[in-house]
Write an enzyme that holds these catalytic residues in place. Structure first.
Site, PDB file in Angstrom:
ATOM      1  N   LYS A  56      -1.499  -6.073  13.056  1.00 14.38           N
ATOM      2  CA  LYS A  56      -0.120  -6.456  12.750  1.00 14.38           C
ATOM      3  C   LYS A  56       0.702  -5.182  12.523  1.00 14.38           C
ATOM      4  O   LYS A  56       0.536  -4.494  11.524  1.00 14.38           O
ATOM      5  CB  LYS A  56      -0.100  -7.336  11.486  1.00 14.38           C
ATOM      6  CG  LYS A  56       1.235  -7.930  11.194  1.00 14.38           C
ATOM      7  CD  LYS A  56       1.906  -7.205  10.055  1.00 14.38           C
ATOM      8  CE  LYS A  56       3.300  -7.653   9.809  1.00 14.38           C
ATOM      9  NZ  LYS A  56       4.303  -6.840  10.501  1.00 14.38           N
TER      10      LYS A  56
ATOM     11  N   GLU B 107      -3.388   3.382   2.379  1.00 15.19           N
ATOM     12  CA  GLU B 107      -2.865   4.729   2.620  1.00 15.19           C
ATOM     13  C   GLU B 107      -1.368   4.597   2.373  1.00 15.19           C
ATOM     14  O   GLU B 107      -0.658   3.966   3.144  1.00 15.19           O
ATOM     15  CB  GLU B 107      -3.191   5.085   4.063  1.00 15.19           C
ATOM     16  CG  GLU B 107      -3.127   6.533   4.503  1.00 15.19           C
ATOM     17  CD  GLU B 107      -2.027   7.371   3.924  1.00 15.19           C
ATOM     18  OE1 GLU B 107      -2.211   7.843   2.793  1.00 15.19           O
ATOM     19  OE2 GLU B 107      -0.999   7.573   4.559  1.00 15.19           O
TER      20      GLU B 107
ATOM     21  N   CYS C 282       4.222  10.487   5.747  1.00 13.76           N
ATOM     22  CA  CYS C 282       3.696  10.366   4.382  1.00 13.76           C
ATOM     23  C   CYS C 282       3.297  11.741   3.856  1.00 13.76           C
ATOM     24  O   CYS C 282       3.214  11.951   2.651  1.00 13.76           O
ATOM     25  CB  CYS C 282       2.563   9.362   4.299  1.00 13.76           C
ATOM     26  SG  CYS C 282       1.442   9.446   5.655  1.00 13.76           S
TER      27      CYS C 282
ATOM     28  N   GLU D 224       9.329   9.141  -3.855  1.00 13.44           N
ATOM     29  CA  GLU D 224       9.272   9.304  -2.397  1.00 13.44           C
ATOM     30  C   GLU D 224      10.583   8.825  -1.777  1.00 13.44           C
ATOM     31  O   GLU D 224      10.988   7.692  -1.984  1.00 13.44           O
ATOM     32  CB  GLU D 224       8.103   8.506  -1.803  1.00 13.44           C
ATOM     33  CG  GLU D 224       7.993   8.712  -0.312  1.00 13.44           C
ATOM     34  CD  GLU D 224       6.839   7.951   0.339  1.00 13.44           C
ATOM     35  OE1 GLU D 224       6.733   6.735   0.132  1.00 13.44           O
ATOM     36  OE2 GLU D 224       6.046   8.592   1.048  1.00 13.44           O
TER      37      GLU D 224
END
Ligand code: TXE
Length: 497
Positions: free
Chosen positions: A178, A253, A287, A387
Site C-alpha cells: 500500500k 521507520e 527522513c 521534524e
C-alpha cells in the site's frame, strides 16, 4: 512501460489488474506543474480482503519455491527496472518533485537493493552451534512469516517500497503493498516491474487508497503477520498500537531531526557542500535530511556567511530541468506544513537569514515551491527540535564539542547524524557519543547505501533496521532445530555431566 499520462490504473490482486466497480477514484499530480498524472482506485476494505486472500492463497507455493529461485526472479526484476531507469526516474521526478538526478537515484537505489536481495536467496543463513549432548546436531533455519503488509511514504517512492518488497519476497513471504496516495504512479511502476519479471500471481498484491481505510484494513486483518511501515511518527504509533493488539511484528521507520556538527577545525568548503546537499536535497524531505547545523562559535559567522551566500545562486525550479538545484515540495499539504513551521520559527524569535516564504510568479505559481530557508536559532525552539520535512535549516551556535553533542542528542529522534572535523580522536568520540542509528564523519546526514543497515533510535523507530543483510530479520521467523542421532533419550541440563 506505461507512458506517464493521466491513465487509469487498477489494483493488482492475484496477478490481475482489477478496477472494482463501485470503488471511488483519486488522481495524482505533478507538484511542480499541477499536471494530472494518473487515476487510481480508492480501495475499500472488501478490496483489501481480496488482496489478502490472494496473498494467503499464493503463500504455500511461494514458501516452497527454493530461495535461490526466488532470488532469480528478483534479479530479473532488477534487470527490468534497470532497463526502465530513465523512464521511471522521470515518473519519480514528475510525481514526487525531486530533481531529475535524484529521481534517477531513487530508481538506482531500488535496483541496487533488489539485486542485493536477489543474492540473499543464496544465503538466508541460519546458524549451526554445538550441542551439550552427544550425537545431537543443533541449527537454526529461517522461515517466512506469511502475508506481510508494506506501507510506504511518498519521499522515496520507488526505493522504499523495494527495500520492503524485495526483502519480504526473497524470504518467502507474500506481500500486500500500500503506497502513499500522492505517489501512486511510481508505486504502479514498481509493481509492473515484478509482474513483468514473472513473479507468480498473488505473491505481490497492490492496493491504493486512503491510509485510514486501506492501511487500517491491512493492519487489522489477523492474516497479515507482519507490517513494515515507513512514514510519520503519529501514524506509525497508531499502526504499532493496532498491530500490538494482535501481537503482530510491526517494523517502523519514522522521522528524524538530523544534525551536522561543524567543528572549528572542519574543512569548511567540504562541510558547506555537505550541508547544502543534506538540507536542500529532495527539498529537505528525506527522513535523513540535515535539518540542523550545530556550529562551533569560532567558525559560526564565517560558515553561516558561506551558507547564505551560496544559496543566492541556488536554482529553484522545475525538477525535470537538469540545471535545477531544488524542486517543489511534494504536495499542497507539505507546503502548508512547512510554511506553518516557518511562521512558528518567526514567532518564537528565530532569526531568518534567507528564504522563509513561498515562491511566486511564473512557473512557481503552478506548483508548491518554497525558498530554501535558513534560521539562526538557539537550541530548544520548536523549529530546532521538531521534524519539519522541508527546505528549512536551523543553525545553532555552540561553544565546544560537549555542547555540540548535547544539542545534537537533545531531540526526540535519532536517525542520522554527522560531524565535520579533522581531529580523528574527536571523530571517533562522536561515533560513540551521537545518539543515532547512523553517523557520518565528514559527510552529510544523507547517503545510505543498500548493503548497510538503515534505521534509528528514540522516536525514529522501534528498534529494527532495514537494508543490509539484517533486512531479512524483519521478514523471517527463526526456527531452532535439534536432531538427536544418539538413539537414546538425552536430557539437556539433567543428564549427569
Ligand atoms: O505520512 P503518513 P504523510 C513524516 C513527515 C511528513 C509527515 C506526514 O514529517 O510531513 O510524516 O506525511 C499510510 N494505517 N514523514 O502524511 O500519514 C499512508 O497512506 C495504516 C516521514 O505522508 O505517516 C502512507 O502510505 N497506514 C517519513 C503511509 O502510511 C496509514 C516519510 C505514510 O503516511 C494510516 C514520509 C493508518 N491509519 C513522511 N494512515 C520518513 N521517515 O521518511 C496513513 N497511512
Amino acid at each position: 512501460m506505461t507512458d506517464p499520462g493521466a491513465v487509469e490504473h487498477g489494483l493488482f490482486i492475484g496477478g490481475k489488474w482489477v478496477n472494482p466497480p463501485g470503488a471511488g477514484r483519486f488522481s495524482t499530480r505533478n507538484p511542480a506543474t499541477g499536471e494530472v498524472l494518473g487515476h487510481f482506485v480508492s480501495a475499500r476494505p472488501s478490496d483489501v480482503v481480496a488482496a489478502i486472500d490472494a496473498a494467503q492463497n499464493a503463500f504455500p507455493a511461494w514458501k516452497e519455491t527454493p530461495a535461490p529461485k526466488r532470488g532469480e526472479i528478483l534479479l530479473r526484476a532488477a534487470e527490468t527496472l534497470r532497463g526502465r531507469k530513465e523512464a521511471v526516474g522521470q515518473v519519480v521526478t514528475r510525481e514526487m518533485g525531486k530533481v531529475i538526478a535524484e529521481g534517477r537515484g531513487d530508481v538506482q537505489e531500488a535496483i541496487d537493493f533488489i539485486e542485493y536481495m536477489a543474492g540473499e536467496g543464496r544465503r538466508l543463513a541460519g546458524e549451526t552451534v554445538p550441542s551439550e549432548l552427544h550425537r545431537k546436531f543443533c541449527l537454526t533455519v529461517r522461515q517466512p512469516k506469511g502475508v506481510v503488509a508494506c506501507i510506504t511514504p511518498w519521499n522515496f517512492p520507488t526505493a522504499i517500497p523495494n527495500w520492503k518488497i524485495a526483502a519480504a519476497l526473497v524470504c518467502g513471504n507474500t506481500v500486500v503493498f500500500k503506497p502513499a496516495s500522492n505517489t501512486a504512479l511510481c508505486a504502479y511502476e514498481v509493481v509492473k516491474v515484478y509482474e513483468d519479471a514473472g513473479l507468480p500471481p498473488g505473491v505481490l498484491n497492490f492496493v491504493t487508497g486512503s491510509g485510514a481505510i486501506v492501511g487500517d484494513a491491512l493492519v487489522g486483518d489477523p492474516r497479515v503477520k507482519a507490517i513494515s511501515f515507513t512514514g510519520g511518527v503519529e501514524t506509525g504509533r497508531e499502526v504499532y498500537l493496532k498491530g500490538a493488539r494482535q501481537l503482530k511484528m510491526v517494523h517502523l521507520e519514522l522521522g528524524g531531526k538530523n544534525p551536522v556538527i561543524v567543528m572549528d577545525d572542519a574543512d569548511l568548503p567540504l562541510a558547506l557542500e555537505g550541508v547544502l546537499f543534506g538540507a536542500f536535497g529532495t527539498s529537505g524531505q528525506r527522513c535523513t535530511a540535515t535539518s540542523r547545523v550545530v556550529l562551533h562559535e569560532k567558525v559560526y559567522d564565517q560558515f553561516l556567511g558561506m551558507l547564505v551566500d551560496r544559496l543566492k545562486s541556488f536554482k529553484v525550479g522545475d525538477p525535470i530541468d537538469p540545471s535545477t538545484d531544488m524542486g517543489p515540495v511534494a504536495s499542497a499539504d507539505q507546503e502548508k506544513k512547512v510554511l506553518e513551521y516557518i511562521e512558528i520559527g518567526q514567532k518564537e524569535g528565530a532569526k531568518l537569514r534567507t528564504g522563509g516564504h513561498k515562491l511566486t510568479g511564473g512557473v512557481y505559481d503552478l506548483g508548491h515551491y518554497i525558498a530554501p530557508t535558513i534560521f539562526e536559532t538557539p537550541h530548544g525552539t520548536r523549529i530546532s527540535k521538531e521534524e519539519i520535512f522541508g527546505p528549512v535549516l536551523s543553525v545553532i551556535k555552540v561553544k565546544d564539542y560537549d555542547e555540540a553533542v548535547h544539542v545534537a542528542n537533545d531531540v526526540d529522534y535519532g536517525l542520522s547524524s554527522s560531524i565535520y572535523t579533522r581531529d580523528v580522536n574527536r571523530a571517533f568520540r562522536a561515533i560513540g557519543d551521537l545518539e543515532a542509528g547512523i553517523t557520518y564523519v565528514n559527510a552529510p546526514t544523507i547517503g545510505a547505501e543498500v548493503q548497510l543497515p538503515f534505521g534509528g533510535v528514540k522516536n525514529t523507530g522501534n528498534g529494527g533496521r532495514e537494508a543490509g543483510s539484517v533486512a531479512i530479520e524483519e521478514f523471517t521467523e527463526i526456527k531452532t532445530v535439534f536432531i538427536d542421532f544418539s538413539a537414546r533419550l538425552q536430557k539437556a541440563q539433567i543428564d549427569p555431566r
